[in-house]
Design an enzyme around this catalytic site. Structure first.
Site, mmCIF file in Angstrom:
data_model
loop_
_atom_site.group_PDB
_atom_site.id
_atom_site.type_symbol
_atom_site.label_atom_id
_atom_site.label_comp_id
_atom_site.label_asym_id
_atom_site.label_seq_id
_atom_site.Cartn_x
_atom_site.Cartn_y
_atom_site.Cartn_z
ATOM 1 N N ARG A 153 0.843 -1.203 0.000
ATOM 2 C CA ARG A 153 0.000 0.000 0.000
ATOM 3 C C ARG A 153 0.874 1.249 0.000
ATOM 4 N NH1 ARG A 153 -3.948 -3.442 2.989
ATOM 5 N NH2 ARG A 153 -2.816 -3.256 4.955
ATOM 6 N N ASP B 239 -16.440 -2.425 -4.215
ATOM 7 C CA ASP B 239 -16.472 -3.742 -3.572
ATOM 8 C C ASP B 239 -17.898 -4.276 -3.610
ATOM 9 O OD1 ASP B 239 -14.314 -5.325 -1.726
ATOM 10 O OD2 ASP B 239 -16.364 -5.804 -1.126
ATOM 11 N N CYS C 124 -3.639 -13.236 -4.116
ATOM 12 C CA CYS C 124 -3.342 -13.678 -2.747
ATOM 13 C C CYS C 124 -3.559 -15.184 -2.580
ATOM 14 C CB CYS C 124 -4.178 -12.904 -1.727
ATOM 15 S SG CYS C 124 -5.948 -13.159 -1.914
ATOM 16 N N PHE D 203 -12.111 -4.193 -5.724
ATOM 17 C CA PHE D 203 -12.098 -5.107 -4.566
ATOM 18 C C PHE D 203 -11.489 -4.370 -3.367
ATOM 19 C CE2 PHE D 203 -11.297 -7.480 -8.512
ATOM 20 C CZ PHE D 203 -12.403 -8.313 -8.559
ATOM 21 N N ASP E 156 -7.102 -5.829 -6.461
ATOM 22 C CA ASP E 156 -6.695 -6.614 -5.286
ATOM 23 C C ASP E 156 -7.826 -7.580 -4.914
ATOM 24 O OD1 ASP E 156 -5.421 -7.558 -3.007
ATOM 25 O OD2 ASP E 156 -6.053 -5.868 -1.762
#
Length: 400
Positions: free
Chosen positions: A214, A252, A341, A230, A301
């Site tokens: 970030r 989101d 991720c 996201f 993300d």
């Protein structure tokens, strides 16, 4: 304790011998002595060679998780205290510890245990039966080590609500360990203030693993128009705002997440420049493209599209689609920030998928940087599962 012994089949134990911590159920030739699932046992190779102490659970495919490799290092309270202290000392050397992951399972040689620290609150996730039994002692030792550094923990909350516990023969659990407390915790990271809900937020309440990533976007966001997909509770969007972006849209699918993101924007006095929208990113990106919208920075993300090897093919389609759509929205010379991720989306596969998306979007990518998770989520090279986060920043160039 350690009365029983596990003997491996000849030629098995490859993960263990390579420095990993797991023994799978199909690698075991026999178990001698009396034991209950969760007990600590000795592990021997087929020829009797001592390989370590670990906790046994015959209900799990990961039958043994190793705690110690040396015969003299029996699993005593003193040994476990040293493990915890080592984990905390490591964090103090490598990252801002105001909020950080203090224990990261296998990578800290405490398999199955995750502990996140949010200011003066600890959030615990226990994923293995053996470590679950040791959890009260480990938390006591951790609080002691923190107190010695002037960190008084006001409460501990457990978020052991992942379905993977069922594979260990354990029920999911979520609740206070000790006295109840206000589970909304204010933290500051990279100059951004967040309200973290450790009770209702995803996982342990906040994704600490992207802390340094970030911070990495600050240099590309000043004076820019930014789209953050996201966004969860707004973390990348707010970092863009703090860095001086002129306008940011965070998207989101979770209304709860979006509500929290708006609250975080207000906490940072950014609500005039950082806005949030509850929408399905897969539906929204083509709509933005049709409208002719363009951004200087697009951030992707997403949650893990795959949590097993069986669903990798579908995950590849998902990553290719969002990267292709995202790339089409980036101005010439702008930037794409893209992540995965999922441990099962291996680095080479993720890179290849992004490359295919760029080809489909007729864009050229210049890599600015590649990163993994923050170092408080260390990657233990012998434990592949500890390496999961891939993070790229690319400059996007039109084909000319």
């Amino acid at each position: 304790m350690e009365d029983a012994a596990v003997v491996l089949k000849k030629g098995e134990g490859r993960t263990l011998k390579a420095g990993g911590l797991w023994v799978f159920d199909n690698e075991i030739a026999s178990v001698s002595g009396s034991f209950e699932n969760g007990d600590i046992v000795e592990v021997h190779d087929f020829d009797g060679y001592f390989m370590g102490y670990g906790f046994l659970n015959m209900q799990s495919k990961i039958a043994v998780r190793l705690l110690s490799r040396r015969r003299e290092n029996r699993i005593t309270p003193e040994f476990l205290e040293q493990r915890v202290r080592d984990a905390w000392e490591y964090r103090k050397q490598i990252i801002d510890t105001s909020s950080c992951r203090v224990i990261f399972g296998e990578a800290d040689f405490l398999p199955g245990l995750v502990v996140d620290k949010f200011s003066d609150v600890l959030v615990v996730e226990s994923l293995a039966l053996g470590i679950d039994r040791l959890k009260p002692l480990l938390l006591e030792k951790l609080k002691k080590a923190l107190a010695e550094d002037g960190v008084a923990i006001r409460g501990v909350y457990e978020r052991s609500d992942a379905k993977v516990r069922q594979k260990e023969g354990m029920e999911c659990f979520k609740g206070f360990l000790g006295e109840a407390f206000d589970t909304r915790v204010q933290i500051v990271e990279n100059g951004v203030t967040y309200m973290v809900d450790v009770k209702e937020g995803q996982k342990t309440g906040f994704f600490l693993d992207q802390k340094n990533n970030r911070a990495a976007i600050h240099k590309i966001c000043k004076g820019k128009k930014v789209l953050d997909c996201f966004t969860h509770t707004g973390s990348f969007a707010l970092n863009a705002g703090i860095a001086g972006a002129v306008c940011v849209l965070g998207v989101d699918a979770s209304q709860t997440g979006v509500n929290q993101a708006w609250e975080n924007a207000r906490l940072n006095h950014l609500e005039d420049r950082v806005k949030f929208l509850c929408a399905d990113v897969f539906q929204l990106l083509p709509e933005l493209e049709k409208k002719g919208e363009k951004y200087d920075v697009v951030i992707l993300d997403p949650p893990a599209f795959t949590k097993s090897r069986n669903s990798v093919k579908n995950a590849v389609k998902g990553y290719r689609e969002i990267n292709l759509r995202g790339l089409k929205l980036v101005n010439d010379g702008g930037f794409l920030v893209t992540c995965s991720c999922s441990h099962f989306m291996e680095p080479e596969l993720f890179a290849r998928t992004v490359k295919e998306a760029a080809k489909g979007a007729h864009k050229r990518l210049r890599q600015v940087e590649f990163r993994a998770q923050a170092p408080d989520h260390p990657i233990l090279w012998a434990a592949e599962e500890s390496y999961y986060l891939k993070f790229y920043i690319f400059q996007v160039c039109e084909e000319r």
